[in-house]
Design a protein around this motif. Structure first.
Motif, short mmCIF file in Angstrom:
data_model
loop_
_atom_site.label_atom_id
_atom_site.label_comp_id
_atom_site.label_asym_id
_atom_site.label_seq_id
_atom_site.Cartn_x
_atom_site.Cartn_y
_atom_site.Cartn_z
N GLN A 11 0.87 -1.23 0.02
CA GLN A 11 -0.09 -0.06 0.07
C GLN A 11 0.99 1.13 -0.10
O GLN A 11 0.49 2.37 -0.64
CB GLN A 11 -0.84 -0.17 1.23
N SER A 12 1.82 1.17 0.87
CA SER A 12 2.69 2.33 0.54
C SER A 12 3.40 2.69 -0.80
O SER A 12 3.36 3.80 -1.09
CB SER A 12 4.03 2.06 1.79
N MET A 13 3.88 1.56 -1.53
CA MET A 13 4.27 1.78 -2.70
C MET A 13 3.21 2.19 -3.71
O MET A 13 3.58 2.85 -4.52
CB MET A 13 4.72 0.29 -3.33
N ASN A 14 1.86 1.73 -3.34
CA ASN A 14 0.92 2.07 -4.23
C ASN A 14 0.57 3.76 -4.27
O ASN A 14 0.44 4.18 -5.30
CB ASN A 14 -0.49 1.67 -3.86
N MET A 15 0.69 4.17 -3.06
CA MET A 15 0.72 5.65 -2.78
C MET A 15 1.95 6.32 -3.72
O MET A 15 1.59 7.26 -4.27
CB MET A 15 0.49 5.94 -1.42
N THR A 16 2.92 5.89 -3.33
CA THR A 16 3.97 6.52 -4.17
C THR A 16 3.98 6.57 -5.62
O THR A 16 4.29 7.23 -6.28
CB THR A 16 5.44 5.65 -3.61
#
Length: 335
Positions: free
Chosen positions: A88-93
Motif C-alpha cells: 500500500q505504501s508503494m501504491n501511494m508512491t
C-alpha cells in the motif's frame, strides 16, 4: 512594349497571389476537419501512466486489453507502467510519481490503485478497471454521471454473486460456505456483505477468514477446514494472487471451490460466473482513446459494467470431486 510587359508581369503576380491564397484556405479547412473528428495531432505522442496493485492473471489480462485498445486506435503512446506488488505504501508512491511525471492520462487497475490516484490528482484523467464498487469506494458520483476526472469499468456483473449463491445451494447442496478475504480491500468488503446477505436468504451460513497479505492465505483457508462444506473466493486481489494455496487446501479436503473470475477457474477453481478481464480492460482503453482524442471528458463517459456473463466449469476439478457436469448448467468447460 515595356509598359505592356510591366502590365503583364503585374497581372501574373496578382494571379499567383490569388492562387496561393486559395491553396492556403484549402489547407486550413482540411486541418479543421481533422480536429472536428477528434483524431489526435499527427505525430503526437501521449504519455499514459499505468498502475496495478499486484500481479495476477485477471489484472494482467485487463492491462493487456487496455493497451490493445490504444494501439488499435493508432495512437502513439509511451506507457509508464508500475506495479505495487500489493504494497500500500508503494501504491501511494506510484500514484504520486505518475502525477509528477506529468502524464496525459492514468489507467488504474484495481480499487486501491484508483483510490491512490484519485487522492493524488483531480486534474489528470483517471480511467479505472477491476473495481467492484466505484460509487461505494468514492471514485465516482454515480455510474451514469461519474463526475470529476474519473470513469472506468466495473469488474462485478450485477448477477455474478446471486448466480454463484444459487449454484452453491441448488447444484452443490451447500449448507456452510467458507471464504477468505482481505478486510482492508473496500471492494472485497462490499462483495462479502452482498454474499452474506444472499447466502442468509438462501439459508446458508458463511464462515469468514480474514487476511492482510498473500502469505496468510493458506493458513486462513486451512482454518476453515471442518467448519464448512464448500468454499467461495470473491475477486479479492490479495487472495487471488495466492489462489494456488486455496486450491491446494480445497483439493486436499475434497471441498468444491467456487471463484469470482474465469482465470481462477483455469487455475483450479471448480467454477465461476464471470467474464474476460481482457474485455473490461479493452473497454477502459476505448474510454481513454476518446479522452486523449478530445472527444469527451471522464465526467461525460458513464462507467460500465462487464457484459457477456457466463458459467465456466473446470472439468478436471469436477472429476476430482466426483461431480458430474449437468447440461442444465449451460456451462462452458475448461479442460
Amino acid at each position: 512594349m515595356k509598359n505592356s510587359t510591366k502590365k503583364l508581369s503585374f497581372l501574373l503576380a496578382g494571379l499567383g497571389l490569388l492562387l496561393a491564397a486559395c491553396g492556403s484556405s484549402e489547407t486550413s479547412t482540411d486541418s479543421t476537419a481533422d480536429s472536428s473528428t477528434g483524431t489526435s495531432e499527427e505525430g503526437k505522442t501521449f504519455k499514459v501512466g499505468i498502475t496495478q496493485i499486484v500481479e495476477h492473471p485477471s489484472l494482467d489480462a485487463a492491462t493487456e486489453g487496455f493497451k490493445a485498445a490504444l494501439e488499435e486506435a493508432g495512437l502513439n503512446v509511451e506507457f509508464v507502467e508500475e506495479n505495487a506488488q500489493n504494497d500500500q505504501s508503494m501504491n501511494m508512491t506510484i500514484a504520486q510519481n505518475l502525477v509528477n511525471e506529468g502524464v496525459d492520462l492514468i489507467f488504474a487497475n484495481s480499487t486501491p490503485s484508483a483510490q491512490a490516484v484519485k487522492g493524488a490528482t483531480s486534474d489528470i484523467p483517471l480511467i479505472f478497471t477491476s473495481v467492484t464498487d466505484a460509487v461505494g469506494s468514492e471514485l465516482i458520483e454515480s455510474m451514469e454521471a461519474p463526475g470529476g476526472n474519473v470513469t472506468g469499468t466495473i469488474d462485478l456483473h450485477p448477477d455474478t454473486i446471486a448466480n454463484t449463491v444459487a449454484f452453491l445451494k441448488d447444484e452443490l447442496g451447500a449448507k456452510k460456505v467458507g471464504t477468505v478475504y482481505n478486510t482492508g480491500e473496500q471492494n472485497s468488503v462490499a462483495q462479502i456483505e452482498q454474499v452474506k446477505t444472499l447466502l442468509g436468504e438462501a439459508g446458508i451460513e458463511l464462515e469468514e477468514a480474514a487476511v492482510s497479505t498473500s502469505a496468510e492465505v493458506k493458513q486462513a483457508t486451512e482454518s476453515l477446514i471442518g467448519k464448512v462444506d464448500s468454499l467461495y473466493i470473491i475477486t479479492d486481489n490479495t487472495v487471488v494472487s495466492a489462489l494456488e494455496s486455496v486450491v491446494d487446501v480445497a483439493n486436499a479436503n475434497e471441498l468444491p471451490l467456487m471463484v469470482g473470475e474465469l482465470d481462477s477457474v483455469e487455475r483450479g477453481g471448480l467454477g465461476a460466473y464471470g467474464f474476460e478481464y481482457y474485455d473490461i480492460g479493452f473497454e477502459a482503453g476505448q474510454m481513454a482513446v476518446k479522452i486523449l482524442n478530445g472527444e469527451a471528458t471522464p465526467s461525460e463517459i458513464p462507467a460500465a459494467y462487464p457484459a457477456n456473463l457466463k458459467l465456466l466449469i473446470n472439468k478436471g476439478t469436477a472429476e476430482g470431486l466426483g461431480l458430474e457436469i449437468q447440461e442444465s448448467w449451460n456451462a462452458e468447460i475448461y479442460e
